[in-house]
Design an enzyme around this catalytic site. Sequence first.
Site, PDB file in Angstrom:
ATOM      1  N   ASP A  28       0.801  -1.217   0.081  1.00 11.76           N
ATOM      2  CA  ASP A  28       0.009  -0.055   0.113  1.00 11.76           C
ATOM      3  C   ASP A  28       0.787   1.244  -0.016  1.00 11.76           C
ATOM      4  O   ASP A  28       1.706   1.538   1.083  1.00 11.76           O
ATOM      5  CB  ASP A  28      -0.997  -0.021   1.285  1.00 11.76           C
ATOM      6  CG  ASP A  28      -2.155   0.944   1.496  1.00 11.76           C
ATOM      7  OD1 ASP A  28      -1.973   1.914   0.271  1.00 11.76           O
ATOM      8  OD2 ASP A  28      -2.759   0.969   2.111  1.00 11.76           O
ATOM      9  N   ASN A  88      -1.467  12.822  -5.449  1.00 12.62           N
ATOM     10  CA  ASN A  88      -2.534  13.120  -6.035  1.00 12.62           C
ATOM     11  C   ASN A  88      -3.114  14.298  -5.754  1.00 12.62           C
ATOM     12  O   ASN A  88      -3.637  15.319  -6.839  1.00 12.62           O
ATOM     13  CB  ASN A  88      -3.619  11.959  -5.729  1.00 12.62           C
ATOM     14  CG  ASN A  88      -4.228  11.381  -6.975  1.00 12.62           C
ATOM     15  OD1 ASN A  88      -3.722  11.447  -8.122  1.00 12.62           O
ATOM     16  ND2 ASN A  88      -5.456  10.560  -6.756  1.00 12.62           N
ATOM     17  N   HIS A 129      -4.376  14.710 -10.563  1.00 13.54           N
ATOM     18  CA  HIS A 129      -4.498  13.466 -10.911  1.00 13.54           C
ATOM     19  C   HIS A 129      -3.714  12.817 -11.839  1.00 13.54           C
ATOM     20  O   HIS A 129      -3.410  11.615 -12.000  1.00 13.54           O
ATOM     21  CB  HIS A 129      -6.018  13.128 -11.273  1.00 13.54           C
ATOM     22  CG  HIS A 129      -6.947  13.338  -9.925  1.00 13.54           C
ATOM     23  ND1 HIS A 129      -7.089  12.409  -8.803  1.00 13.54           N
ATOM     24  CD2 HIS A 129      -7.646  14.434  -9.519  1.00 13.54           C
ATOM     25  CE1 HIS A 129      -7.857  12.824  -7.959  1.00 13.54           C
ATOM     26  NE2 HIS A 129      -8.169  14.043  -8.380  1.00 13.54           N
ATOM     27  N   ASP A 131      -1.570   9.480 -11.656  1.00 10.27           N
ATOM     28  CA  ASP A 131      -1.773   8.331 -12.618  1.00 10.27           C
ATOM     29  C   ASP A 131      -0.340   8.083 -13.029  1.00 10.27           C
ATOM     30  O   ASP A 131       0.038   6.653 -13.085  1.00 10.27           O
ATOM     31  CB  ASP A 131      -2.791   8.641 -13.935  1.00 10.27           C
ATOM     32  CG  ASP A 131      -4.032   8.901 -13.611  1.00 10.27           C
ATOM     33  OD1 ASP A 131      -4.472   8.133 -12.373  1.00 10.27           O
ATOM     34  OD2 ASP A 131      -4.902   9.231 -14.346  1.00 10.27           O
ATOM     35  N   ASP A 176      -3.938   2.496  -4.935  1.00 11.86           N
ATOM     36  CA  ASP A 176      -2.536   2.652  -4.557  1.00 11.86           C
ATOM     37  C   ASP A 176      -2.148   1.321  -3.957  1.00 11.86           C
ATOM     38  O   ASP A 176      -1.140   1.233  -3.415  1.00 11.86           O
ATOM     39  CB  ASP A 176      -2.228   3.912  -3.802  1.00 11.86           C
ATOM     40  CG  ASP A 176      -2.940   3.928  -2.602  1.00 11.86           C
ATOM     41  OD1 ASP A 176      -3.625   3.148  -2.123  1.00 11.86           O
ATOM     42  OD2 ASP A 176      -2.237   4.659  -1.581  1.00 11.86           O
ATOM     43  N   ARG A 213      13.290  -5.041  -1.725  1.00  9.08           N
ATOM     44  CA  ARG A 213      13.721  -4.338  -3.105  1.00  9.08           C
ATOM     45  C   ARG A 213      12.566  -3.146  -3.385  1.00  9.08           C
ATOM     46  O   ARG A 213      13.031  -1.978  -3.571  1.00  9.08           O
ATOM     47  CB  ARG A 213      13.829  -5.331  -4.107  1.00  9.08           C
ATOM     48  CG  ARG A 213      14.998  -6.278  -3.794  1.00  9.08           C
ATOM     49  CD  ARG A 213      14.979  -7.112  -4.876  1.00  9.08           C
ATOM     50  NE  ARG A 213      15.218  -6.438  -6.282  1.00  9.08           N
ATOM     51  CZ  ARG A 213      15.014  -6.894  -7.572  1.00  9.08           C
ATOM     52  NH1 ARG A 213      14.786  -7.943  -7.775  1.00  9.08           N
ATOM     53  NH2 ARG A 213      15.497  -6.025  -8.453  1.00  9.08           N
TER      54      ARG A 213
END
Length: 181
Positions: A36, A44, A49, A53, A79, A100
């Site tokens: 998350d 955002n 937006h 994106d 997300d 990673r």
Amino acid sequence: DALSGLANRRAFRHRLDLAVARAEAALHTVAVAYVDLDGFKDVNDTQGHETGDRLICVVAASFQSIADGRGFLARVGGDEFALLFEGPDAAAEASKAARRILDHLSRPLALVGHVANVGASIGISVRDDRSISGEELLRRAQITGEFSRSPLQALAVAAAFYAVVVFALSHLARRLERGRP
């Protein structure tokens, strides 16, 4: 997923159910890493937006590179991403991928005309009990990720669980003392 080009939640759940079925037959491990993004909402809201994106696309590409064919990657929410690993090294592969990802996100991400600083809360769940369904495995990874976001919340839940266990054991001890199991 139309934006990221990755599999979506439905495809991930299907692959997860197949992996659990294969694990039953082959007695191997299945692991899920639930990612998350932290700070995505800020990007955002402050940069728009379109930038959000672009961030999703950049992150998806980097996560795909990190999974490198060893894990199945999907975008399972706005997300949120999930990686599925199977086989005897599934838990180690999930852990390695999580490290990673965190390492990659520790550096600013270059977007067209913007730089984004995001992190991630990552939860890993390993199917070590044959009774755990794919849905439960995904849920546990998601919950573990929430706890990684807030260590104090995790401590509070652990303390509450401990209190319930102590209460149940003391209740059982009293019943046994009275000769009633």
